[in-house]
Design an enzyme around this catalytic site. Sequence first.
Site, PDB file in Angstrom:
ATOM      1  CG  LEU A 264       0.665  17.675  21.714  1.00  0.00           C
ATOM      2  CD1 LEU A 264       1.100  16.438  20.943  1.00  0.00           C
ATOM      3  CD2 LEU A 264      -0.819  17.589  22.034  1.00  0.00           C
ATOM      4  NE  ARG A 268       1.592  14.746  25.914  1.00  0.00           N
ATOM      5  CZ  ARG A 268       2.486  14.519  24.977  1.00  0.00           C
ATOM      6  NH1 ARG A 268       3.733  14.903  25.162  1.00  0.00           N
ATOM      7  NH2 ARG A 268       2.148  13.925  23.860  1.00  0.00           N
ATOM      8  CE1 TYR A 406     -10.155  16.345  24.866  1.00  0.00           C
ATOM      9  CE2 TYR A 406      -8.786  15.711  26.726  1.00  0.00           C
ATOM     10  CZ  TYR A 406      -9.901  16.343  26.220  1.00  0.00           C
ATOM     11  OH  TYR A 406     -10.763  16.960  27.081  1.00  0.00           O
ATOM     12  CD  GLU A 407      -3.692  18.309  25.024  1.00  0.00           C
ATOM     13  OE1 GLU A 407      -2.646  18.412  24.368  1.00  0.00           O
ATOM     14  OE2 GLU A 407      -4.553  19.196  25.048  1.00  0.00           O
ATOM     15  N   GLY A 408      -2.105  13.175  23.358  1.00  0.00           N
ATOM     16  CA  GLY A 408      -1.251  11.975  23.321  1.00  0.00           C
ATOM     17  C   GLY A 408      -1.860  10.924  24.225  1.00  0.00           C
TER      18      GLY A 408
END
Length: 599
Positions: A264, A268, A406-408
Amino acid sequence: MAEVKDITRGGQFLVKETKCEDVFTPEDFSEEQVMMRDTVKEFVDRELWPHKDRFENKDYAYTKECMEKAGELGFLGVAVPEEYGGLGMGFVSTMLVCDYISGATGSFSTAFGAHTGIGTMPITLYGTEEQKKKYVPKLASGEWFGAYCLTEPGAGSDANSGKTKAVLSDDGTHYKITGQKMWISNAGFCSLFIVFARIEDDKNITGFIVENDPSNGISMNEEEHKLGIRASSTRQVFFNETKVPVENMLSERGNGFKIAMNALNVGRIKLAAACLDAQRRTISGAVKYANERVQFNTAISSFGAIRAKLAEMAASAYAGESACYRAAKSIEDRIEARVAAGESHQDAELKGVEEFAIECSILKVAVSEDIQNCSDEGIQIFGGMGFSEDTPMESAWRDARIARIYEGTNEINRMLSVGMLVKKAMKGHVDLLGPAMKVAEELMGIPSFDKPDYSELFAEEKEIIGKLKKAFLMVAGSAVQKYGPDLDQHQQLLMAASDILIEIYMAESVILRTEKLAKNKGAENVKEQIAMAQLYLYKAVDTVNTKGKEGIASFAEGDEQRMMLMGLKRFTKYTNMPNVVALRETIAAKLVDENAYIY
């Protein structure tokens, strides 16, 4: 490892002064990188941009076809080492490809990002030699596509809480995986899954490489109906006692959470890059429309209200680009130093990206929010036409929306950025305590009333960035003192602190890029870039002031509160306020004149 010490560590931008000569900017691209960028743009303008309607009409087969073409051109293997069939390019070049391949449609950029990032990278970074030789060349060429199965109905932001089970067979030759995964990008056409499952009652999940074979207990739901990224294949995937050979475990047992988090981190910063060309194209589209659209016998591009929007959109895009490539080069330098010190490329890349995890989170938040604002203003400039599917703005707006999730989610990334910084300080990797104590002493002292010399370009702006850093140290330092290890329980305070942190990195990056540019080309030749940098900083100061007040008011009271508010006022004060309207006018005039975003 002596060489690494000279390279800035992640998060150190906050406590170290960075010289403009030491930052990498898009103006520093090598000839090879410029050629790569132009090749990617040509591919996008030929295969993707003219066929936006196919992506909007959920033509999944076309997404796959374009991915295969990208594979033939080598784009899927830019980050893959040469010995596994890739181009083995440096981190900046991989960012560059991700940037320019992602501007036309979120459907393709999601397929590309999911495949090259979280679909391939866990194997190149964590796989055994046998796993890499077996799978990576197929993924790098586009013969196979990858997908990543982490999220479950009950496990989203809390990724380690997944219920999917992996049970070792009686003869010890394979695991049987059973569970449900959701929001799986590329599921409809992938050949291989990276699957995370829990063995027995392990504290942490474990990663597995699972080939997509429907006869092996793998089934899927229909395609999800989504707000945006409509031709990105997104399905639920079910595993029912799916047999996976023991040699397909990725890394070690219980290492899955670490793999997921590190994947991730790279995801990011690449996601931030993937929002850049979308901004450039959106701005150019808005400028062209504003020049063509006539109201009250005048092109709307001559109206101040429209020009203000164009200028703000451009300043954000320019700042995002500045910060992304600054961080990418920091990571690349770190990787190269580790390789030079004898580490394997695998370990060097992992550690290099992990070192700058704070910057990765900052960029993910800032640039994903900038593309949303940019596309939103794009719709507004188009007026009623912007709301119509006949113009590209509404799809740009819908596609932009997922980037904040997304990606946290951006909320998770905001809290992570400050949390990671505090952890680094506690480990002694970034000295926050010393500078924070100096700021506390400064608050007790009498401010200087000397008239500073601001005759040099950006002298005042750089001093302001130094003061914004003090504002962060004041707010975050006092919060850490007050709450200690319980700071992560105070999410609203963390969110306010992270907004200050984000603006510092973004504003400093754009000022340093432009200072370097002005030194190389002459300030008189980069008036618009100077205006964009100054406009961005002005907005950043405003954010720091607002968020600083919010933070101080929420945890300090009485004399302490009054003193900190006075400090904040001092740290967010201009000696010479910029003429904001004039700055916007300078930026907009150039955009309108060129009929495009040209930076």
